[in-house]
Design a protein around this motif. Structure first.
Motif, PDB file in Angstrom:
ATOM      1  N   TYR A 191       9.396   9.829  50.259  1.00 30.11           N
ATOM      2  CA  TYR A 191       8.363   9.744  48.956  1.00 30.11           C
ATOM      3  C   TYR A 191       7.279  10.580  48.779  1.00 30.11           C
ATOM      4  N   TYR A 192       7.297  10.370  47.213  1.00 25.50           N
ATOM      5  CA  TYR A 192       5.559  11.362  46.863  1.00 25.50           C
ATOM      6  C   TYR A 192       4.718  10.084  46.171  1.00 25.50           C
ATOM      7  N   GLN A 193       3.284  10.325  46.575  1.00 23.59           N
ATOM      8  CA  GLN A 193       2.175  10.016  45.813  1.00 23.59           C
ATOM      9  C   GLN A 193       1.701  10.660  44.427  1.00 23.59           C
ATOM     10  N   TYR A 194       2.101   9.967  43.249  1.00 25.44           N
ATOM     11  CA  TYR A 194       1.358  10.814  42.887  1.00 25.44           C
ATOM     12  C   TYR A 194      -0.025  10.137  42.176  1.00 25.44           C
ATOM     13  N   THR A 195      -0.897  10.901  41.470  1.00 22.69           N
ATOM     14  CA  THR A 195      -2.391  10.830  41.678  1.00 22.69           C
ATOM     15  C   THR A 195      -3.127  11.293  40.212  1.00 22.69           C
ATOM     16  N   ALA A 196      -3.927  10.544  39.306  1.00 26.67           N
ATOM     17  CA  ALA A 196      -4.664  11.018  38.883  1.00 26.67           C
ATOM     18  C   ALA A 196      -5.984  10.026  39.010  1.00 26.67           C
ATOM     19  N   ILE A 197      -6.375  11.133  38.677  1.00 30.39           N
ATOM     20  CA  ILE A 197      -8.496  10.411  38.623  1.00 30.39           C
ATOM     21  C   ILE A 197      -8.891  11.706  37.209  1.00 30.39           C
ATOM     22  N   ASP A 198      -9.506  10.296  37.185  1.00 29.56           N
ATOM     23  CA  ASP A 198     -10.429  10.637  35.770  1.00 29.56           C
ATOM     24  C   ASP A 198     -12.038  11.543  35.907  1.00 29.56           C
TER      25      ASP A 198
ATOM     26  N   TYR B 226      -9.831   1.262  44.877  1.00 31.56           N
ATOM     27  CA  TYR B 226     -10.875   2.425  44.957  1.00 31.56           C
ATOM     28  C   TYR B 226     -11.226   1.675  43.390  1.00 31.56           C
ATOM     29  N   ASN B 227     -10.682   1.203  42.607  1.00 31.46           N
ATOM     30  CA  ASN B 227     -10.995   1.094  41.171  1.00 31.46           C
ATOM     31  C   ASN B 227     -12.378   0.397  41.263  1.00 31.46           C
ATOM     32  N   TYR B 228     -12.304  -0.571  41.680  1.00 32.19           N
ATOM     33  CA  TYR B 228     -12.894  -2.504  41.243  1.00 32.19           C
ATOM     34  C   TYR B 228     -14.130  -2.078  42.284  1.00 32.19           C
ATOM     35  N   ASP B 229     -13.643  -2.469  43.874  1.00 36.07           N
ATOM     36  CA  ASP B 229     -13.656  -2.569  45.018  1.00 36.07           C
ATOM     37  C   ASP B 229     -14.992  -1.630  45.847  1.00 36.07           C
ATOM     38  N   ARG B 230     -14.138  -0.575  46.093  1.00 37.63           N
ATOM     39  CA  ARG B 230     -15.120   0.874  46.438  1.00 37.63           C
ATOM     40  C   ARG B 230     -16.392   1.194  46.104  1.00 37.63           C
TER      41      ARG B 230
ATOM     42  N   CYS C 224     -15.072  11.845  34.965  1.00 40.77           N
ATOM     43  CA  CYS C 224     -16.245  11.353  34.927  1.00 40.77           C
ATOM     44  C   CYS C 224     -16.565  10.648  35.949  1.00 40.77           C
ATOM     45  N   THR C 225     -15.748   9.629  35.768  1.00 36.86           N
ATOM     46  CA  THR C 225     -15.638   8.129  36.102  1.00 36.86           C
ATOM     47  C   THR C 225     -15.069   7.985  37.412  1.00 36.86           C
ATOM     48  N   ARG C 226     -14.228   8.516  38.034  1.00 38.55           N
ATOM     49  CA  ARG C 226     -13.214   8.758  39.122  1.00 38.55           C
ATOM     50  C   ARG C 226     -12.538   7.749  39.355  1.00 38.55           C
ATOM     51  N   ILE C 227     -12.352   6.816  38.179  1.00 39.83           N
ATOM     52  CA  ILE C 227     -10.939   5.955  37.840  1.00 39.83           C
ATOM     53  C   ILE C 227      -9.864   6.500  38.296  1.00 39.83           C
ATOM     54  N   ARG C 228      -8.985   6.435  38.912  1.00 39.56           N
ATOM     55  CA  ARG C 228      -7.741   6.510  39.746  1.00 39.56           C
ATOM     56  C   ARG C 228      -6.423   6.023  38.684  1.00 39.56           C
TER      57      ARG C 228
ATOM     58  N   GLN D 294     -22.178   3.372  42.435  1.00 42.08           N
ATOM     59  CA  GLN D 294     -21.205   2.661  41.736  1.00 42.08           C
ATOM     60  C   GLN D 294     -19.765   2.144  42.388  1.00 42.08           C
ATOM     61  N   THR D 295     -18.745   1.643  41.978  1.00 45.56           N
ATOM     62  CA  THR D 295     -17.426   1.560  41.508  1.00 45.56           C
ATOM     63  C   THR D 295     -17.057   2.203  40.324  1.00 45.56           C
ATOM     64  N   PRO D 296     -16.117   3.048  40.405  1.00 45.89           N
ATOM     65  CA  PRO D 296     -15.491   3.841  39.048  1.00 45.89           C
ATOM     66  C   PRO D 296     -15.654   2.538  37.884  1.00 45.89           C
ATOM     67  N   TYR D 297     -15.007   1.474  37.880  1.00 44.46           N
ATOM     68  CA  TYR D 297     -15.124   0.817  37.143  1.00 44.46           C
ATOM     69  C   TYR D 297     -16.631   0.369  36.672  1.00 44.46           C
ATOM     70  N   GLU D 298     -17.460   0.864  37.672  1.00 42.22           N
ATOM     71  CA  GLU D 298     -19.048  -0.024  37.039  1.00 42.22           C
ATOM     72  C   GLU D 298     -19.601   1.204  36.303  1.00 42.22           C
TER      73      GLU D 298
END
Length: 310
Positions: free
Chosen positions: A165-172, A283-287, A174-178, A295-299
């Motif tokens: 398997y291959y995990q594709y990852t994209a991260i912004d 990762y995006n909403y709670d961590r 500025c905000t670190r949203i993934r 802050q979280t990425p969405y914050e």
């Protein structure tokens, strides 16, 4: 201190008391001979007369009442976060405040870790020489730059011929949203499917995508982005640090997601995709993110949206 050592030290004190009664008959002379103060001698004598030999054994010097001492359950939480996730003092302080409503400073966490012998992590960047540390940077606008990379994974619990398997990852940047997604193939067609999924999912427009020089990010992928009006930039060969944010996020995946799946059977593609989506949401909403000041990425995204750049 062992029981044998306590016994030995108590016998020494008893010998001092007997020296006065049987040899010198003089407290001052005995204290000079043994190199102790008369205050210590009389203290031993009072305890021996009151409790006998047991009174001569060393006792803890810690005060009976310590109002500023950290509660045991807080120490256990700190210890668990350090051993389980290898968090530093600042990240532990953030987690305790966010999820347990416990306020403790990073310096207070450090003192507890140091006392427990966990003050240093063997591979922490914190202890690299100053000239070898990476410089932290970030774009000031969401979507200005998106780092994309691929992580090879082997789901746990497989029997017989194992799937790849291959995990594709994209991260912004500025905000670190993934955005995460697992695929059974790693080629340009898959990379194009993933980037279309990313563009549909992100709540902002992407201006540039940055990748390494892998074959999956070849000409077809490159022209697909250009057709969408998105710039595609490749980092220099053998310089993964230039894609540092996505590389670092893969290490977080290993420490905080895949490591905790040990013992679970995840050889089913659908189940694995569900777990990966749950981790993406966490990762995006709670961590809380150390580079974002807790802050979280969405914050961070909300903050950027509320105060747009002029």
């Amino acid at each position: 201190m062992s029981d044998r050592e306590l016994e030995r030290r108590a016998n020494h004190k008893l010998a001092v008391l007997r020296h006065v009664e049987e040899v010198s008959f003089n407290v001052a002379a005995t204290c000079r001979y043994y190199g102790i103060s008369r205050q210590a001698y009389y203290g031993w004598k009072r305890r021996y007369e009151a409790e006998g030999f047991e009174g001569l054994k060393d006792r803890s010097s810690a005060p009976h009442h310590q109002p500023a001492k950290t509660d045991r359950d807080v120490v256990e939480k700190i210890l668990w976060l350090r051993q389980q996730y290898h968090f530093g003092p600042q990240k532990i302080s953030m987690y305790l405040a966010r999820y347990h409503d416990i306020t403790i400073s990073p310096s207070g966490v450090w003192r507890i870790l140091h006392k427990l012998g966990l003050g240093r992590l063997p591979t922490s960047q914190r202890y690299k020489r100053t000239q070898t540390r990476w410089k932290r940077y970030e774009k000031q606008r969401p979507g200005h730059a998106l780092q994309v990379d691929v992580k090879f994974i082997e789901p746990l619990g497989q029997k017989g011929k194992k799937k790849r398997y291959y995990q594709y990852t994209a991260i912004d940047d500025c905000t670190r949203i993934r955005v995460l997604r697992a695929y059974e193939r790693n080629d340009q067609k898959t990379a194009i499917q993933f980037i279309d999924h990313v563009l549909a999912k992100l709540p902002f427009q992407v201006e540039r995508v940055q990748t390494d020089n892998g074959a999956e990010f070849g000409q077809a992928f490159h022209w697909h982005l250009l057709d969408k009006g998105i710039d595609h930039v490749k980092i220099r060969p053998r310089t993964p640090r230039l894609n540092g944010k996505v590389e670092r996020s893969h290490r977080i995946d290993s420490d905080e997601f895949y490591k905790l799946l040990e013992g679970e059977v995840l050889d089913d593609t659908r189940l694995f995709a569900e777990r990966l989506q749950q981790w993406e949401d966490h990762y995006n909403y709670d961590r809380p993110h150390g580079a974002l000041g807790g802050q979280t990425p969405y914050e961070r995204l909300k903050q950027k949206a509320a105060a747009p750049l002029s």
